[in-house]
Design an enzyme around this catalytic site. Structure first.
Site, PDB file in Angstrom:
ATOM      1  N   GLU A  26       0.840  -1.199   0.000  1.00  0.00           N
ATOM      2  CA  GLU A  26       0.000   0.000   0.000  1.00  0.00           C
ATOM      3  C   GLU A  26       0.880   1.255   0.000  1.00  0.00           C
ATOM      4  O   GLU A  26       1.951   1.272   0.606  1.00  0.00           O
ATOM      5  CB  GLU A  26      -0.866  -0.020   1.270  1.00  0.00           C
ATOM      6  CG  GLU A  26      -1.745   1.193   1.464  1.00  0.00           C
ATOM      7  CD  GLU A  26      -2.485   1.194   2.805  1.00  0.00           C
ATOM      8  OE1 GLU A  26      -3.517   1.853   2.908  1.00  0.00           O
ATOM      9  OE2 GLU A  26      -2.007   0.531   3.764  1.00  0.00           O
ATOM     10  N   LYS A  75      -9.703   3.157  -1.881  1.00  0.00           N
ATOM     11  CA  LYS A  75      -9.899   2.522  -0.573  1.00  0.00           C
ATOM     12  C   LYS A  75     -11.175   3.053   0.081  1.00  0.00           C
ATOM     13  O   LYS A  75     -11.400   4.263   0.153  1.00  0.00           O
ATOM     14  CB  LYS A  75      -8.684   2.829   0.306  1.00  0.00           C
ATOM     15  CG  LYS A  75      -8.691   2.166   1.680  1.00  0.00           C
ATOM     16  CD  LYS A  75      -7.398   2.509   2.414  1.00  0.00           C
ATOM     17  CE  LYS A  75      -7.275   1.853   3.768  1.00  0.00           C
ATOM     18  NZ  LYS A  75      -5.997   2.199   4.421  1.00  0.00           N
ATOM     19  N   CYS A  90      -5.542  -2.603   2.717  1.00  0.00           N
ATOM     20  CA  CYS A  90      -5.236  -2.608   4.150  1.00  0.00           C
ATOM     21  C   CYS A  90      -6.475  -2.729   5.055  1.00  0.00           C
ATOM     22  O   CYS A  90      -7.042  -3.804   5.206  1.00  0.00           O
ATOM     23  CB  CYS A  90      -4.397  -1.370   4.483  1.00  0.00           C
ATOM     24  SG  CYS A  90      -3.404  -1.543   5.982  1.00  0.00           S
TER      25      CYS A  90
END
Length: 265
Positions: free
Chosen positions: A44, A111, A145
């Protein structure tokens, strides 16, 4: 469609807030595996580290230097590159997951679950799309994540199954015990292969990362085999035929509950 998918997991330290250096590091690692993988998965925010309060590090999508470099590397080494980076678009910041494909348009996923405790929710805008990407006939779903903690967001839709779940992360050592159980849980409940790639080393705010990058097969066996803190590359070979057979023998997806998500499509 291909019957196999070779995925390279690149676990390594990231230079804090230094996109140019990180692009160079990635290029060296990709050069070393040219011709050996279909996809390379990197951590990431690979170009900066987990810098949540540095809007100046954001770049334009497609036209920015990091996007340009990623596209060039995908073309040169004939593989797709999956990771995330900080992107600025119409005055908003995104932690943008991406797949740069050789000689094709890049795909992206912003995200959705922003890590509030790390300041991400203050500066970034969450995405609300849940794309499944088709690469060489194999279906891929990306998580970035913190997304990994939210099973509903990543749940298979029985009318639109994916084959491989890929999670890119900056997941610190202090919370690695959660990473170690969440990724296999997502693989089990979605009846898919799963790949997780994390960084190693210490970042610019002294957070420690010990890696634990993994690739789970249908028996939830890690076939990558990284050591703690190891900077290195592993290439795993997933048989899509084997996955389809596994889903026929144990067709749990057919019993999956129907659901809709209000804040995403």
């Amino acid at each position: 469609a291909q019957q196999r998918m070779r995925i390279a997991l690149l676990q390594y330290p990231i230079e804090w807030a230094n996109p140019q250096a990180n692009v160079g590091l990635l290029n060296e690692r990709l050069q070393a595996i040219a011709g050996q993988a279909d996809i390379a998965v990197i951590p990431e925010m690979f170009s900066t580290g987990f810098c949540t309060d540095r809007p100046g590090l954001a770049e334009e999508w497609i036209t920015g230097p990091t996007s340009q470099a990623l596209q060039h590397m995908a073309n040169t080494y004939d593989l797709a590159i999956i990771g995330s980076m900080i992107v600025s678009e119409q005055g908003r910041l995104y932690n943008r997951g991406f797949m740069f494909r050789p000689n094709d348009t890049p795909l992206y996923y912003n995200k959705h679950h922003l890590y509030r405790s790390g300041g991400e929710a203050e500066f970034f805008t969450p995405g609300n799309k849940r794309p499944i990407w088709d690469f060489r006939g194999i279906k891929i779903r990306l998580a970035v994540c913190y997304d990994l903690r939210f099973p509903v967001w990543l749940r298979q839709d029985k009318h639109n199954l994916y084959d491989i779940l890929i999670c890119v992360a900056c997941w610190p050592t202090v919370r690695i015990q959660y990473w170690d159980v969440l990724l296999p849980a997502r693989a089990a409940e979605n009846h898919c292969y799963a790949v997780g790639v994390n960084m190693v080393g210490t970042d610019g705010i002294q957070m420690d990362y010990n890696g634990h990058s993994v690739a789970y097969d249908t028996w939830l066996k890690d076939i990558a085999g990284f050591e703690d803190y190891e900077a290195g590359t592993r290439i795993v070979d997933f048989s899509i035929e084997k996955l389809r057979h596994f889903r026929e023998v144990l067709p749990q997806w057919q019993e999956a509950d129907e659901y809709t998500i209000k804040n995403g499509d």
